[in-house]
Design a protein around this motif. Sequence first.
Motif, mmCIF file in Angstrom:
data_model
loop_
_atom_site.group_PDB
_atom_site.id
_atom_site.type_symbol
_atom_site.label_atom_id
_atom_site.label_comp_id
_atom_site.label_asym_id
_atom_site.label_seq_id
_atom_site.Cartn_x
_atom_site.Cartn_y
_atom_site.Cartn_z
ATOM 1 N N UNK A 119 13.230 14.577 40.985
ATOM 2 C CA UNK A 119 14.182 13.658 40.346
ATOM 3 C C UNK A 119 15.415 14.402 39.844
ATOM 4 N N UNK A 120 16.578 13.863 40.115
ATOM 5 C CA UNK A 120 17.832 14.475 39.679
ATOM 6 C C UNK A 120 18.338 15.580 40.574
ATOM 7 N N UNK A 129 22.029 17.450 40.270
ATOM 8 C CA UNK A 129 22.137 18.889 40.010
ATOM 9 C C UNK A 129 22.943 19.583 41.098
ATOM 10 N N UNK A 130 22.676 19.237 42.350
ATOM 11 C CA UNK A 130 23.388 19.839 43.476
ATOM 12 C C UNK A 130 24.888 19.579 43.364
ATOM 13 N N UNK A 131 25.259 18.326 43.118
ATOM 14 C CA UNK A 131 26.685 17.987 43.026
ATOM 15 C C UNK A 131 27.346 18.680 41.842
ATOM 16 N N UNK A 135 11.292 25.667 42.595
ATOM 17 C CA UNK A 135 12.325 25.514 43.622
ATOM 18 C C UNK A 135 12.175 24.163 44.316
ATOM 19 N N UNK A 136 10.947 23.797 44.676
ATOM 20 C CA UNK A 136 10.711 22.514 45.342
ATOM 21 C C UNK A 136 11.138 21.369 44.440
ATOM 22 N N UNK A 195 10.614 14.623 51.861
ATOM 23 C CA UNK A 195 9.440 14.058 51.192
ATOM 24 C C UNK A 195 9.764 12.772 50.437
ATOM 25 N N UNK A 196 10.893 12.709 49.774
ATOM 26 C CA UNK A 196 11.274 11.497 49.045
ATOM 27 C C UNK A 196 11.441 10.307 49.968
#
Length: 126
Positions: free
Chosen positions: A36-37, A41-43, A29-30, A106-107
């Motif tokens: 990355x990506x 993925x969300x969009x 999940x994290x 975090x990113x």
Amino acid sequence: MNDRTTPTLAQRIRYICGGTLPPRMSAWVIDDLTGPGAARRYLLRILVPILALLCLFLLIPGPLWMRLAMMALLYLPLIYFTAALMYVYRRARLTSHGLDPALADSGQRQRVAAEREAYERRHGRG
């Protein structure tokens, strides 16, 4: 006892629809929400399925340009708001899985730390 750390197809579909995964899949999940990506993925998960629903406008009688314009009037703001609410969505999904919502940052924290380190090396402070 099942000790899978990645979701099955049924679990992924439930997860995409807003469900939660077992705690043993927290690392997955994290990575899905912050790795990355994650933005792509969300969009894709939000914007692609909506296209099928918007295609119903093509069944309305009238000129094609008008039907496409009706679709665009709904789709363009959806793109904008989906992108604008990405951070809020990530934090909410992390919270729903019992994880720290600060993981969504975090990113950004890693980028700031790398920039600071590069600055200190360039200017002889590190």
